[in-house]
Design an enzyme around this catalytic site. Structure first.
Site, PDB file in Angstrom:
ATOM      1  N   SER A  37       0.850  -1.194   0.000  1.00 49.97           N
ATOM      2  CA  SER A  37       0.000   0.000   0.000  1.00 49.97           C
ATOM      3  C   SER A  37       0.882   1.239   0.000  1.00 49.97           C
ATOM      4  O   SER A  37       2.011   1.218   0.512  1.00 49.97           O
ATOM      5  CB  SER A  37      -0.892   0.012   1.246  1.00 49.97           C
ATOM      6  OG  SER A  37      -1.534   1.263   1.413  1.00 49.97           O
ATOM      7  N   TYR A  54      -0.952  -0.805  10.453  1.00 53.81           N
ATOM      8  CA  TYR A  54      -1.144  -1.004   9.015  1.00 53.81           C
ATOM      9  C   TYR A  54       0.042  -0.452   8.229  1.00 53.81           C
ATOM     10  O   TYR A  54       0.595  -1.135   7.358  1.00 53.81           O
ATOM     11  CB  TYR A  54      -2.439  -0.334   8.566  1.00 53.81           C
ATOM     12  CG  TYR A  54      -2.794  -0.595   7.127  1.00 53.81           C
ATOM     13  CD1 TYR A  54      -3.313  -1.828   6.733  1.00 53.81           C
ATOM     14  CD2 TYR A  54      -2.630   0.391   6.154  1.00 53.81           C
ATOM     15  CE1 TYR A  54      -3.652  -2.066   5.413  1.00 53.81           C
ATOM     16  CE2 TYR A  54      -2.963   0.156   4.839  1.00 53.81           C
ATOM     17  CZ  TYR A  54      -3.474  -1.075   4.470  1.00 53.81           C
ATOM     18  OH  TYR A  54      -3.801  -1.317   3.154  1.00 53.81           O
TER      19      TYR A  54
END
Length: 248
Positions: free
Chosen positions: A136, A149
């Site tokens: 990501s 995350y």
């Protein structure tokens, strides 16, 4: 073409499985949710390709080995593996909890390693194959309220960069996929504005096209990816000033 896609029950993984199947590929779709996989199988029944489902948790090495064993026995060694399984929930400092961080790291990072450990020996022996790791743009820098995350995705980026040249000598094409905000069940839980939010179908088209090109990284949407790359090269004082403004 035989394609293994993890995390295929929802979001990007699900849409990738259906699109590849629509294009005529043989798709092996794995995920934890057996019910969602069954629905995926039904949705793919009338498509040009073939879709096979297998319930497997990427955090469980035994699950992955069983799934891969079934795949090789019934379909053959995959030509392409898209390691997409991932999870997300906010992890602000106010509720910092090692166990919660561990849950995200187990799925997002260790889940990829479990799959890589299983699939690499056959690909290295055959000197062929493509592996795509879904990280990501959140891994470029630590984002507010997303410490677990961002850490997991930063680990995947460094992991992929470290292995790229090693695997090239075995004729294995390693790709790194860095999406921005894509409308999926994971992003639906966000209660903040998501710049450049894109439909999952558009994201899938970018990924499929990118996997056919030579570039190592597939980052999108382009404007947001460029902004995040810029933040990555800013000095710390400038980045934290931006982060403070975002948190407000």
């Amino acid at each position: 073409m035989i394609i293994w896609i993890t995390g295929a029950s929802t979001g990007i993984g699900r849409s990738l499985a259906l699109k590849y199947c629509e294009n005529g590929a043989t798709v092996f779709a794995t995920a934890r949710s057996a019910d969602k996989l069954k629905q995926l199988g039904k949705d793919a029944e009338n498509l040009k390709g073939s879709l096979y489902i297998f319930s497997a948790d990427v955090t469980n090495q035994s699950d992955i080995e069983q799934a891969y064993g079934w795949l090789v026995q019934h379909l053959g060694t995959p030509d392409k593996a898209i390691l997409n399984a991932g999870t997300y929930f906010p992890t602000p400092a106010a509720t910092l909890n090692a166990e919660e961080h561990g849950k995200i790291m187990d799925v997002n990072y260790m889940g990829v390693l479990n799959c890589m450990e299983t699939i690499l020996p056959a690909m290295r022996e055959s000197k062929a194959g493509q592996i795509a790791i879904v990280a990501s743009v959140a891994g470029y820098r630590g984002l507010p309220n997303a410490s677990a995350y961002s850490a997991s995705k930063a680990a995947l980026i460094a992991f992929s960069e470290s292995l790229k040249e090693d695997l090239k000598s075995d004729n294995i094409d390693l790709k790194l996929i860095n999406p921005g905000f894509v409308k999926t069940p994971l992003t639906d839980q966000n209660d903040f504005s998501m710049p450049f939010l894109m439909d999952v179908e558009d994201a899938v088209e970018i990924i499929i096209n990118g996997l056919e090109k030579k570039a190592f990284e597939i980052a999108f949407p382009t404007p947001f990816a460029l902004i995040m790359k810029l933040l990555n090269i800013l000095p710390n004082w400038a980045y934290f000033a931006v982060a403070r403004k975002v948190m407000r």
